[in-house]
Design a protein around this motif. Structure first.
Motif, PDB file in Angstrom:
ATOM      1  N   ASP B 151      -4.173  -7.329 -10.485  1.00  0.00           N
ATOM      2  CA  ASP B 151      -3.676  -6.953  -9.167  1.00  0.00           C
ATOM      3  C   ASP B 151      -4.390  -7.679  -8.042  1.00  0.00           C
ATOM      4  O   ASP B 151      -4.563  -7.149  -6.949  1.00  0.00           O
ATOM      5  CB  ASP B 151      -3.802  -5.435  -8.945  1.00  0.00           C
ATOM      6  CG  ASP B 151      -2.738  -4.682  -9.714  1.00  0.00           C
ATOM      7  OD1 ASP B 151      -1.622  -5.221  -9.833  1.00  0.00           O
ATOM      8  OD2 ASP B 151      -3.025  -3.573 -10.193  1.00  0.00           O
ATOM      9  N   ASN B 152      -4.880  -8.866  -8.320  1.00  0.00           N
ATOM     10  CA  ASN B 152      -5.523  -9.655  -7.270  1.00  0.00           C
ATOM     11  C   ASN B 152      -4.871 -11.034  -7.245  1.00  0.00           C
ATOM     12  O   ASN B 152      -5.227 -11.910  -8.024  1.00  0.00           O
ATOM     13  CB  ASN B 152      -7.028  -9.765  -7.538  1.00  0.00           C
ATOM     14  CG  ASN B 152      -7.742 -10.490  -6.422  1.00  0.00           C
ATOM     15  OD1 ASN B 152      -7.144 -10.798  -5.384  1.00  0.00           O
ATOM     16  ND2 ASN B 152      -9.013 -10.776  -6.623  1.00  0.00           N
ATOM     17  N   PRO B 153      -3.902 -11.224  -6.338  1.00  0.00           N
ATOM     18  CA  PRO B 153      -3.146 -12.483  -6.344  1.00  0.00           C
ATOM     19  C   PRO B 153      -4.030 -13.719  -6.166  1.00  0.00           C
ATOM     20  O   PRO B 153      -3.729 -14.760  -6.748  1.00  0.00           O
ATOM     21  CB  PRO B 153      -2.169 -12.317  -5.173  1.00  0.00           C
ATOM     22  CG  PRO B 153      -2.633 -11.147  -4.399  1.00  0.00           C
ATOM     23  CD  PRO B 153      -3.405 -10.278  -5.330  1.00  0.00           C
ATOM     24  N   SER B 154      -5.133 -13.579  -5.420  1.00  0.00           N
ATOM     25  CA  SER B 154      -6.015 -14.750  -5.242  1.00  0.00           C
ATOM     26  C   SER B 154      -6.555 -15.227  -6.571  1.00  0.00           C
ATOM     27  O   SER B 154      -6.651 -16.426  -6.833  1.00  0.00           O
ATOM     28  CB  SER B 154      -7.203 -14.420  -4.350  1.00  0.00           C
ATOM     29  OG  SER B 154      -6.792 -13.736  -3.235  1.00  0.00           O
ATOM     30  N   GLU B 157      -3.783 -16.911  -8.537  1.00  0.00           N
ATOM     31  CA  GLU B 157      -3.526 -18.244  -7.981  1.00  0.00           C
ATOM     32  C   GLU B 157      -4.591 -19.239  -8.460  1.00  0.00           C
ATOM     33  O   GLU B 157      -4.289 -20.324  -8.956  1.00  0.00           O
ATOM     34  CB  GLU B 157      -3.529 -18.213  -6.448  1.00  0.00           C
ATOM     35  CG  GLU B 157      -3.311 -19.603  -5.866  1.00  0.00           C
ATOM     36  CD  GLU B 157      -3.614 -19.717  -4.368  1.00  0.00           C
ATOM     37  OE1 GLU B 157      -3.721 -18.671  -3.694  1.00  0.00           O
ATOM     38  OE2 GLU B 157      -3.730 -20.850  -3.892  1.00  0.00           O
ATOM     39  N   ASP B 182       4.544 -14.761  -7.467  1.00  0.00           N
ATOM     40  CA  ASP B 182       4.184 -15.215  -6.115  1.00  0.00           C
ATOM     41  C   ASP B 182       2.847 -15.946  -6.136  1.00  0.00           C
ATOM     42  O   ASP B 182       2.681 -17.004  -5.523  1.00  0.00           O
ATOM     43  CB  ASP B 182       4.083 -14.020  -5.155  1.00  0.00           C
ATOM     44  CG  ASP B 182       5.429 -13.337  -4.939  1.00  0.00           C
ATOM     45  OD1 ASP B 182       6.449 -13.909  -5.382  1.00  0.00           O
ATOM     46  OD2 ASP B 182       5.449 -12.251  -4.346  1.00  0.00           O
TER      47      ASP B 182
ATOM     48  N   GLU C  69     -12.624 -15.116  -0.157  1.00  0.00           N
ATOM     49  CA  GLU C  69     -12.039 -13.783   0.048  1.00  0.00           C
ATOM     50  C   GLU C  69     -12.984 -12.691  -0.439  1.00  0.00           C
ATOM     51  O   GLU C  69     -13.133 -11.653   0.202  1.00  0.00           O
ATOM     52  CB  GLU C  69     -10.679 -13.685  -0.646  1.00  0.00           C
ATOM     53  CG  GLU C  69      -9.629 -14.503   0.086  1.00  0.00           C
ATOM     54  CD  GLU C  69      -8.254 -14.441  -0.562  1.00  0.00           C
ATOM     55  OE1 GLU C  69      -8.035 -13.580  -1.428  1.00  0.00           O
ATOM     56  OE2 GLU C  69      -7.404 -15.265  -0.186  1.00  0.00           O
ATOM     57  N   GLN C 254      -4.006 -11.940   2.210  1.00  0.00           N
ATOM     58  CA  GLN C 254      -3.219 -11.970   0.975  1.00  0.00           C
ATOM     59  C   GLN C 254      -1.744 -11.699   1.233  1.00  0.00           C
ATOM     60  O   GLN C 254      -0.882 -12.339   0.639  1.00  0.00           O
ATOM     61  CB  GLN C 254      -3.786 -10.960  -0.035  1.00  0.00           C
ATOM     62  CG  GLN C 254      -5.145 -11.383  -0.570  1.00  0.00           C
ATOM     63  CD  GLN C 254      -5.553 -10.614  -1.808  1.00  0.00           C
ATOM     64  OE1 GLN C 254      -4.961  -9.600  -2.139  1.00  0.00           O
ATOM     65  NE2 GLN C 254      -6.571 -11.096  -2.501  1.00  0.00           N
ATOM     66  N   TYR C 258       0.754 -14.629   0.130  1.00  0.00           N
ATOM     67  CA  TYR C 258       1.644 -14.427  -1.009  1.00  0.00           C
ATOM     68  C   TYR C 258       2.958 -13.767  -0.600  1.00  0.00           C
ATOM     69  O   TYR C 258       3.665 -13.203  -1.427  1.00  0.00           O
ATOM     70  CB  TYR C 258       0.929 -13.633  -2.097  1.00  0.00           C
ATOM     71  CG  TYR C 258      -0.351 -14.308  -2.524  1.00  0.00           C
ATOM     72  CD1 TYR C 258      -0.312 -15.500  -3.242  1.00  0.00           C
ATOM     73  CD2 TYR C 258      -1.578 -13.793  -2.151  1.00  0.00           C
ATOM     74  CE1 TYR C 258      -1.475 -16.149  -3.591  1.00  0.00           C
ATOM     75  CE2 TYR C 258      -2.750 -14.444  -2.497  1.00  0.00           C
ATOM     76  CZ  TYR C 258      -2.694 -15.622  -3.221  1.00  0.00           C
ATOM     77  OH  TYR C 258      -3.856 -16.259  -3.557  1.00  0.00           O
ATOM     78  N   SER C 264      -0.714  -1.617  -5.631  1.00  0.00           N
ATOM     79  CA  SER C 264      -1.849  -1.589  -6.562  1.00  0.00           C
ATOM     80  C   SER C 264      -2.855  -2.701  -6.288  1.00  0.00           C
ATOM     81  O   SER C 264      -3.903  -2.765  -6.927  1.00  0.00           O
ATOM     82  CB  SER C 264      -1.322  -1.721  -7.992  1.00  0.00           C
ATOM     83  OG  SER C 264      -0.542  -2.884  -8.107  1.00  0.00           O
ATOM     84  N   ASN C 265      -2.563  -3.557  -5.325  1.00  0.00           N
ATOM     85  CA  ASN C 265      -3.486  -4.677  -5.038  1.00  0.00           C
ATOM     86  C   ASN C 265      -4.868  -4.198  -4.581  1.00  0.00           C
ATOM     87  O   ASN C 265      -5.011  -3.098  -4.075  1.00  0.00           O
ATOM     88  CB  ASN C 265      -2.906  -5.561  -3.938  1.00  0.00           C
ATOM     89  CG  ASN C 265      -1.901  -6.550  -4.499  1.00  0.00           C
ATOM     90  OD1 ASN C 265      -1.551  -6.482  -5.665  1.00  0.00           O
ATOM     91  ND2 ASN C 265      -1.447  -7.459  -3.668  1.00  0.00           N
ATOM     92  N   GLY C 266      -5.841  -5.073  -4.734  1.00  0.00           N
ATOM     93  CA  GLY C 266      -7.131  -4.871  -4.060  1.00  0.00           C
ATOM     94  C   GLY C 266      -8.161  -4.050  -4.796  1.00  0.00           C
ATOM     95  O   GLY C 266      -9.337  -4.089  -4.468  1.00  0.00           O
ATOM     96  N   VAL C 268      -9.650  -4.309  -7.526  1.00  0.00           N
ATOM     97  CA  VAL C 268     -10.758  -5.016  -8.178  1.00  0.00           C
ATOM     98  C   VAL C 268     -11.881  -5.343  -7.198  1.00  0.00           C
ATOM     99  O   VAL C 268     -13.019  -5.574  -7.600  1.00  0.00           O
ATOM    100  CB  VAL C 268     -10.290  -6.319  -8.864  1.00  0.00           C
ATOM    101  CG1 VAL C 268      -9.386  -6.016 -10.026  1.00  0.00           C
ATOM    102  CG2 VAL C 268      -9.628  -7.257  -7.884  1.00  0.00           C
TER     103      VAL C 268
END
Lengths: 277, 274, 349
Positions: B151-154, B157, B182, C69, C254, C258, C264-266, C268
């Protein structure tokens, strides 16, 4: 006595819900004098310190600073009129440098506006100079962490700090209690030096020897009341020790101990001897 | 889901929806959720069996208690579980379709980005892709991301970018969810390979459809979750009330959405049927 | 005792070491020194075990970008840890801010600048609530922020499905907003500039301002700080607000980068930020640490995570490597800190 005492309590009592911690206590301390406040654990010493340093307000009675009646809303108000307290734990932050500790909360700054910043060099230099003036010469790096200093040196830092920021009365709460003989003697030197610079010192302790070494005046607190007070030389060491331990009680204890040693009936076995039936 | 609920309501029933708080503890949570559903003792339960090890026991328990179970979305084991039917697609079929689509379009060196290593869904997709890719004469690699990237797009990527840089021959990237797609698209772009690397994904999103329309993504596999939910609930209800049921599982996918039909899919998404 | 009083207190002044020698030894005892050594060692390791593309600009950007980040969140988390507090709510604040912006722009089609301002204000409010709860109740911040973390996670997920019908929302940012939060030059992301600005400001505050002194003292001994007149509650509330703002910044970056967000992001970031600052030499119990260390910690963390992709090894092992790194870092940082404390004594004797 014609001099006006720097700090004076007149018949102060302090009651907590249902408990009377201090009863009709009066005391005074003059410029350049050391008042030793003696007492066993639970005698009311901490309550008295808290009244002197502005943490507690007396239930009845008055507190005078330089002859003027004062009522403190908190320790910061006591600090403003020059009453500084140095606590048993030293009041220093171990993982911060000597310079940063010395000026904590009163940091010197350089520059203006957004360029205003903490003047570290000045802080470290002043801290070292003030420590030296109290006889602490083996700390020579103002950026060294306080955690590396001995207990006595940390007390010195707190005392130097209090005096630098204009303390007229120094309340030392059991400063020697957690220290070894050598370190304790360093602290006693500090007391003497503070006194020489005209500071009135309230030295709170339960160690009679430390008190007799530096005190000008003495007061003994037993169960919240002032049991006795005297000036230097008016009591012998033995008299003071007896008084501290509660006189008669000490005599009884000695008798009891003698009985244990002499009566063979109580001791059936020597150390190391196994019990065999 | 709302359309199904409305239909059921018009027929005199009601629908209760259960979902996850998060996906960090997926299989144990799926088991607990199934247990919760069993405890509510419904007439019909429409459940995906994502994690047979944790879910099957509760599915069987509720069947024993008289609940009619329809599996949707994920139900490779529906027969053995005792469910009356299955509505959806097989994850493995999704993978097969992804692999064959890449090969057909000329992208032969593929990587499957698995952001949920350890869950059967993702593993089946990658396994299916591997099969058709190798059969078509291509090469296949799987990129497993650690849970700290979840769940961390960075992180996704950066992983995709790093992988493409150190594996310059790879020219096809498959992802298992819209968010991953994405992030992978960003990774491909920052590796400077948007024109040479094909991106495939699973499920639809506005971003995915926009990328397909503008040529920045090759395709996505649509499993028609709308149809799964709708048919799942309808089939279960009708079986319970009238005893009628389609004679075979209803395959809602896998369907490929690419440049030729993305605009139509976008129109469907706008009214929430895709 | 009376006799000891009369003995003179003067002791021989010790000879000061040369300025050059002092400079070297001061450097070696700085808390971030061991972190730097560790970072360089790991970098050398990957240099030897990976393909040359790893140290190309493109390869370098794959770990520097995510490190930026992580660093943006790790710096204020480090500040809080130095002040003796935790903030476990950064994950949900990140998710909340990015979901809020995505819904504002992608679902409601309102003005993006207003959305940005509101995302930051609302996130700051979460920090304010954290700070006030911690200072008023005197409960451990670990528990308080764990609570707000869960509440906000639920509110974000529930609110998003209630309002937009989905737990993930797509959006498109306008060109100036993209330039501010997600532009690239060459290979590198603009978040590196954000990190640099925050790191320089953070380092300055911690080492060169009164505030920095107060923060360290609060974490070292809050009673002493209180007695010295430090406004311990206000300082800590400010730190909680700053931490939430930083988490919101990464959330916004983010969402813009994106083109949307998922509820649910973040999550971590909660532990990754703590891992980064602990690797960076900040003491878990407070009172000691540097901002350079926190930044190096974030860099080291991402270096290890990303380096593995270039080695060609099975990436399933990367968590094991990070865990090992964390343990080694804690042990060596401990050792260096004790050495730094002991140095004060050695110099005098």
């Amino acid at each position: 006595m014609t001099t006006i005492p720097v700090l004076e309590l007149k018949s102060v009592s302090k009651n907590f819900v249902g408990v009377s911690a201090l009863k009709d206590v009066s005391l005074r301390v003059n410029e350049g004098e050391v008042l030793c406040l003696l007492g066993d654990n639970g005698a009311g010493k901490s309550t008295l310190i808290k009244v002197l340093s502005g943490v507690h307000q007396p239930t009845t009675g008055d507190l005078f600073v330089n002859g003027e009646r004062h009522s403190f809303a908190g320790p910061h108000e006591a600090l403003q009129v020059g009453i500084a307290t140095v606590h048993q734990t030293g009041g220093t932050v171990p993982l911060m440098s000597v310079g940063r500790n010395f000026f904590l909360g009163e940091e010197p700054t350089k520059g203006r506006g957004i360029f205003r910043h903490f003047d570290r060099k000045l802080a470290e230099q002043v801290a070292l100079e003030e420590l030296r003036s109290l006889g602490i010469t083996n700390v020579n790096d103002g950026s060294a962490l306080v955690g590396g200093m001995s207990g006595g040196e940390r007390q010195a830092l707190s005392i130097a700090r209090a005096m630098y920021f204009g303390a007229k009365v120094l309340i030392l709460d059991e400063p020697t209690a957690a220290l070894g003989v050598k370190e304790a003697s360093k602290v006693l030197h500090l007391v003497a030096r503070a006194q020489m610079r005209g500071v009135a010192v309230v030295f709170v302790t339960h160690n009679v020897h430390h008190a007799l070494a530096v005190g000008d005046h003495f007061a003994v607190l037993i169960r919240g009341t002032m049991a006795d007070e005297w000036s230097k030389g008016e009591r012998t060491r033995e008299q003071v020790l007896d008084l501290m331990a509660g006189g008669e009680a000490m005599g009884d204890l000695e008798d009891e101990l003698r009985e244990i040693r002499t009566s063979g009936s109580l001791v059936s076995r020597k150390v190391g001897e196994k019990y065999v039936k | 889901m709302d359309a199904a609920a409305a239909s059921i309501k018009s027929l005199g029933g009601s629908v209760q929806w259960y979902g996850f708080q998060n996906y960090n503890n997926f299989c144990p949570d799926a088991g607990t959720l199934t247990k919760t559903i069993a405890a509510s003792n419904p007439t019909v339960a429409v459940i995906p069996n994502w994690c047979p090890t944790t879910q099957t026991q509760y599915i069987k328990a509720m069947e024993k208690a008289g609940t009619i179970v329809v599996e949707d979305n994920n139900g490779a084991t529906w027969k053995a579980d005792g469910a009356v039917t299955y509505v959806g697609e097989s994850n493995y079929a999704v993978g097969l379709k992804a692999g064959s689509t890449f090969i057909a379009d000329g992208y032969k060196h593929e990587v499957c980005v698995n952001t949920l290593p350890g869950t059967i869904t993702a593993e089946q997709v990658c396994a299916g892709e591997k099969k058709t890719t190798l059969a078509g004469g291509g090469t296949f690699k799987e990129l497993d991301l650690p849970s700290s990237a979840h769940d961390n797009p960075s992180a996704v990527e950066a992983a995709v970018k790093g992988f493409l840089l150190s594996n310059p021959s790879v020219n096809a990237v498959m992802t298992i969810g819209p968010g991953d797609a994405d992030a992978a698209a960003a990774g491909i772009a920052s590796a400077g390979k948007t024109s040479s690397v094909g991106l495939g994904s699973w499920d639809l999103s506005t971003n995915i459809l926009n990328r397909i329309i503008s040529g920045k993504q090759l395709f996505t596999i649509d499993q028609e979750p709308y149809l799964q939910g709708y048919y799942g609930v309808m089939v279960g209800f009708q079986y319970a009330k009238y005893g009628i049921i389609p004679s075979a599982p209803i395959p809602t996918g896998p369907n490929v959405v690419n440049k030729s039909n993305a605009a139509q899919a976008k129109a469907g998404a706008a009214i929430a049927v895709r | 005792m009376a006799t000891t009083l009369e003995t003179p207190m003067f002791e021989k002044p010790t000879v000061k070491p040369s300025r050059w020698k002092r400079g070297i030894s001061n450097l070696a005892y700085r808390p971030e020194f061991s972190v730097l050594i560790g970072f360089l060692a790991i970098y050398m390791f990957f240099l030897l075990t990976t393909q040359p593309v790893f140290h190309s600009l493109a390869g370098t950007s794959t770990w520097v970008d995510p490190a930026a980040e992580l660093g943006i969140v790790a710096i204020p988390v480090g500040f809080l840890m130095i002040a003796g507090e935790f903030d476990l709510s950064v994950g949900s604040v990140l998710a909340f801010s990015s979901m809020f912006l995505a819904a504002w722009v992608g679902y409601f089609h309102y003005n993006i600048w207003l959305g940005l301002v509101l995302a930051f204000i609302l996130s700051a409010l979460v920090g304010l609530i954290n700070g006030i709860l911690v200072t008023r109740t005197r409960l451990p911040s670990f528990i308080v922020t764990l609570g707000t973390q869960l509440v906000l996670t639920g509110v974000t997920l529930g609110g998003s499905t209630l309002i937009t019908g989905s737990s993930s929302i797509d959006m498109t940012a306008t060109a100036p907003v993209r330039a501010l939060f997600s532009s690239n030059w060459n290979q590198f992301n603009v978040s590196i500039l954000w990190l640099a600005a925050i790191a320089i400001l953070g380092h300055h505050i911690l080492t060169n301002t009164r505030m920095g002194n107060w923060i360290t003292a609060i974490g070292g001994d809050i009673e002493t700080a209180n007695r010295a007149g430090v406004l311990t509650s206000r300082v800590r509330i400010g730190l909680f607000v700053t931490t939430s703002l930083a988490a919101a910044l990464v959330g916004v970056i983010q969402a813009v980068e994106y083109n949307g967000s998922a509820a649910s992001n973040g999550q971590v970031y909660v532990f990754n930020a703590i891992i980064a600052v602990v690797i960076g030499g900040i003491l878990l119990t407070g009172g000691f640490g540097t901002i350079i260390g926190a930044v190096l910690g974030a860099m080291t963390y991402q270096l290890v995570t990303q380096g593995i992709y270039f080695t060609g090894w099975d990436t399933d092992w990367s968590n094991a490597l990070i865990g090992g790194l964390l343990l080694v870092a804690v042990v060596s940082n401990n050792w260096f800190r004790k050495a730094a404390v002991a140095r004060g004594v050695k110099k005098g004797s």
